[in-house]
Motif scaffolding. Structure first.
Motif, mmCIF file in Angstrom:
data_model
loop_
_atom_site.group_PDB
_atom_site.id
_atom_site.type_symbol
_atom_site.label_atom_id
_atom_site.label_comp_id
_atom_site.label_asym_id
_atom_site.label_seq_id
_atom_site.Cartn_x
_atom_site.Cartn_y
_atom_site.Cartn_z
ATOM 1 N N ARG A 156 -8.005 5.053 10.905
ATOM 2 C CA ARG A 156 -6.973 4.383 10.105
ATOM 3 C C ARG A 156 -7.561 3.908 8.790
ATOM 4 O O ARG A 156 -8.787 3.780 8.640
ATOM 5 C CB ARG A 156 -6.417 3.174 10.857
ATOM 6 C CG ARG A 156 -7.434 2.047 11.034
ATOM 7 C CD ARG A 156 -6.938 0.957 11.944
ATOM 8 N NE ARG A 156 -7.844 -0.197 11.982
ATOM 9 C CZ ARG A 156 -8.934 -0.273 12.722
ATOM 10 N NH1 ARG A 156 -9.291 0.750 13.497
ATOM 11 N NH2 ARG A 156 -9.695 -1.357 12.696
ATOM 12 N N SER A 157 -6.690 3.628 7.855
ATOM 13 C CA SER A 157 -7.124 3.002 6.609
ATOM 14 C C SER A 157 -7.253 1.504 6.852
ATOM 15 O O SER A 157 -6.506 0.912 7.629
ATOM 16 C CB SER A 157 -6.107 3.257 5.492
ATOM 17 O OG SER A 157 -4.838 2.726 5.834
ATOM 18 N N ASP A 158 -8.228 0.898 6.195
ATOM 19 C CA ASP A 158 -8.437 -0.543 6.329
ATOM 20 C C ASP A 158 -7.495 -1.256 5.365
ATOM 21 O O ASP A 158 -7.900 -1.787 4.328
ATOM 22 C CB ASP A 158 -9.899 -0.882 6.019
ATOM 23 C CG ASP A 158 -10.235 -2.334 6.342
ATOM 24 O OD1 ASP A 158 -9.401 -2.994 6.981
ATOM 25 O OD2 ASP A 158 -11.320 -2.806 5.944
ATOM 26 N N SER A 159 -6.215 -1.249 5.707
ATOM 27 C CA SER A 159 -5.168 -1.809 4.859
ATOM 28 C C SER A 159 -4.061 -2.343 5.759
ATOM 29 O O SER A 159 -4.088 -2.150 6.980
ATOM 30 C CB SER A 159 -4.612 -0.745 3.912
ATOM 31 O OG SER A 159 -3.983 0.285 4.656
ATOM 32 N N GLY A 162 -2.494 0.752 7.478
ATOM 33 C CA GLY A 162 -3.299 1.365 8.524
ATOM 34 C C GLY A 162 -3.564 0.454 9.701
ATOM 35 O O GLY A 162 -3.425 0.866 10.868
ATOM 36 N N SER A 189 -12.107 2.668 10.991
ATOM 37 C CA SER A 189 -11.331 2.351 9.793
ATOM 38 C C SER A 189 -12.201 2.515 8.553
ATOM 39 O O SER A 189 -13.430 2.416 8.614
ATOM 40 C CB SER A 189 -10.794 0.919 9.864
ATOM 41 O OG SER A 189 -11.853 -0.016 9.774
ATOM 42 N N SER A 210 -11.742 2.490 3.839
ATOM 43 C CA SER A 210 -10.893 2.378 2.656
ATOM 44 C C SER A 210 -11.490 3.225 1.550
ATOM 45 O O SER A 210 -12.704 3.447 1.513
ATOM 46 C CB SER A 210 -10.789 0.913 2.206
ATOM 47 O OG SER A 210 -10.168 0.817 0.939
ATOM 48 N N ARG A 211 -10.655 3.689 0.647
ATOM 49 C CA ARG A 211 -11.168 4.510 -0.454
ATOM 50 C C ARG A 211 -12.068 3.714 -1.385
ATOM 51 O O ARG A 211 -12.796 4.295 -2.183
ATOM 52 C CB ARG A 211 -10.006 5.125 -1.240
ATOM 53 C CG ARG A 211 -9.024 4.137 -1.853
ATOM 54 C CD ARG A 211 -8.006 4.875 -2.703
ATOM 55 N NE ARG A 211 -6.939 4.013 -3.181
ATOM 56 C CZ ARG A 211 -5.774 3.873 -2.573
ATOM 57 N NH1 ARG A 211 -5.529 4.533 -1.468
ATOM 58 N NH2 ARG A 211 -4.843 3.064 -3.061
ATOM 59 N N ILE A 231 -3.030 6.827 8.043
ATOM 60 C CA ILE A 231 -3.713 6.708 6.761
ATOM 61 C C ILE A 231 -2.776 7.134 5.635
ATOM 62 O O ILE A 231 -2.073 8.142 5.776
ATOM 63 C CB ILE A 231 -4.977 7.599 6.730
ATOM 64 C CG1 ILE A 231 -5.875 7.310 7.937
ATOM 65 C CG2 ILE A 231 -5.753 7.415 5.435
ATOM 66 C CD1 ILE A 231 -7.071 8.233 8.035
ATOM 67 N N ASP A 235 -6.227 7.887 0.761
ATOM 68 C CA ASP A 235 -7.381 7.675 1.631
ATOM 69 C C ASP A 235 -7.658 8.896 2.492
ATOM 70 O O ASP A 235 -8.814 9.274 2.721
ATOM 71 C CB ASP A 235 -7.145 6.455 2.526
ATOM 72 C CG ASP A 235 -7.141 5.157 1.747
ATOM 73 O OD1 ASP A 235 -6.792 5.182 0.557
ATOM 74 O OD2 ASP A 235 -7.480 4.104 2.323
#
Length: 328
Positions: free
Chosen positions: A164-167, A170, A193, A195-196, A222, A226
């Protein structure tokens, strides 16, 4: 961007290629506004104006725009000669990402300015106590998370990996999915996780976890930006075949087709509808109309591989005719 706190930082500028999905959404909004303004029944005696901002997929840019909007009279509206050049902000459309939307709500929410998003799906935004002035035209991720868990169970995949994205998008989306997956008897080998904005070493670590894992199925919650970074990292080294299960944000993005190892990726898409007149509006772009908009100019030059200057307008027009003829 690094700051030494001894000089005023340079203004944030956009870089990279244009987000065609975001551009289509903005053009659809312009079409809707023109339809309203040209109607004698929808809002008689009222003309709507608009100003379009590019968040550049940047949280800081979105926050900067929110401060501008909360100032009330700052924007200059594209409303034509018969309307005022400035006015109070009556509503905000956007942003596309949940985290940017939440940050903007923290700023403009206290002013009771309604905010309507077409793509911010975080279930957390359904909390009316925190976000009473927020609305959206897309379902909450809670529905998607439950559906993805049932999809995985339907194919008999009980041993999976999760990334997942760390957001807000996500973390909340994956938490909902894992909760639903446990109810379906699905086991998770790993949950990673990134993030970009993280260093490449962090993204490399996530890619290595996917390569070394025994789980042949990967569920990815995601956003597109990302996901592209992760896929580019995975493409650097050969990896065992994986079955990818994607959230709507990236699994419906045609740009992902350039990664051959995504062949067979599945997920859910938002139901589409045919809007009368929209297709003709989107295709009605002469060089003179394009030149009036920096965003359209960028799209035109990327899509048709030409520079939009007076001496080359004929060349751009030729490319347009050829490409649109093929598409239609």
């Amino acid at each position: 961007m690094d700051h030494n706190y001894t000089t005023i930082p340079e203004p944030i500028s956009c870089a990279g290629s244009i987000n065609s999905r975001g551009l289509r959404s903005s053009r659809a909004m312009v079409f809707a506004i023109e339809q309203i303004n040209n109607s004698t029944e929808l809002l008689p005696g009222i003309k709507l104006g608009y100003e379009i901002y590019d968040s550049c997929d940047s949280l800081s840019v979105a926050v900067h725009v929110a401060f501008q909007l909360s100032g009330g009279l700052d924007p200059v509206f594209n409303t034509g000669d018969k309307c005022s050049k400035s006015g109070m902000v009556m509503g905000v459309v956007g942003a596309s990402e949940s985290t940017s939307t939440i940050s903007m709500l923290r700023i403009i929410g206290p002013f009771n300015i309604p905010q309507v998003s077409h793509f911010a799906t975080c279930a957390c935004l359904s909390d009316k106590q925190q976000y009473p002035s927020f609305f959206r035209t897309i379902p909450s991720d809670q529905f998607q998370a439950d559906a993805l868990a049932k999809l995985v169970k339907h194919f008999g995949w009980t041993w999976i990996g999760a990334v997942r994205s760390d957001s807000d998008y996500g973390n909340n989306g994956m938490a909902s999915f894992l909760h639903a997956a446990r109810k379906e008897g699905i086991c998770v080998e790993y949950s990673e996780s990134f993030s970009r904005t993280h260093p490449r070493s962090r993204i490399q670590r996530v890619a290595d976890v996917i390569r070394r894992s025994t789980a042949k199925v990967v569920v990815a919650f995601i956003p597109t930006g990302d996901m592209r970074i992760l896929l580019e990292e995975l493409s650097r080294k050969p990896s065992p075949p994986r079955q990818w299960i994607g959230s709507e944000a990236w699994v419906t993005d045609r740009d992902m087709l350039r990664f051959s190892f995504l062949a067979g990726a599945i997920g859910f898409g938002i139901e589409k509808s045919v809007i009368p007149g929209l297709r003709d509006f989107l295709l009605d772009l002469s060089p003179s109309k394009v030149a009036e908009s920096p965003l359209l100019t960028m799209f035109w030059e990327e899509a048709f591989n030409c520079r939009l200057v007076k001496s080359e307008k004929e060349l751009c027009q030729f490319y347009t005719y050829m490409i649109l003829t093929v598409v239609s």
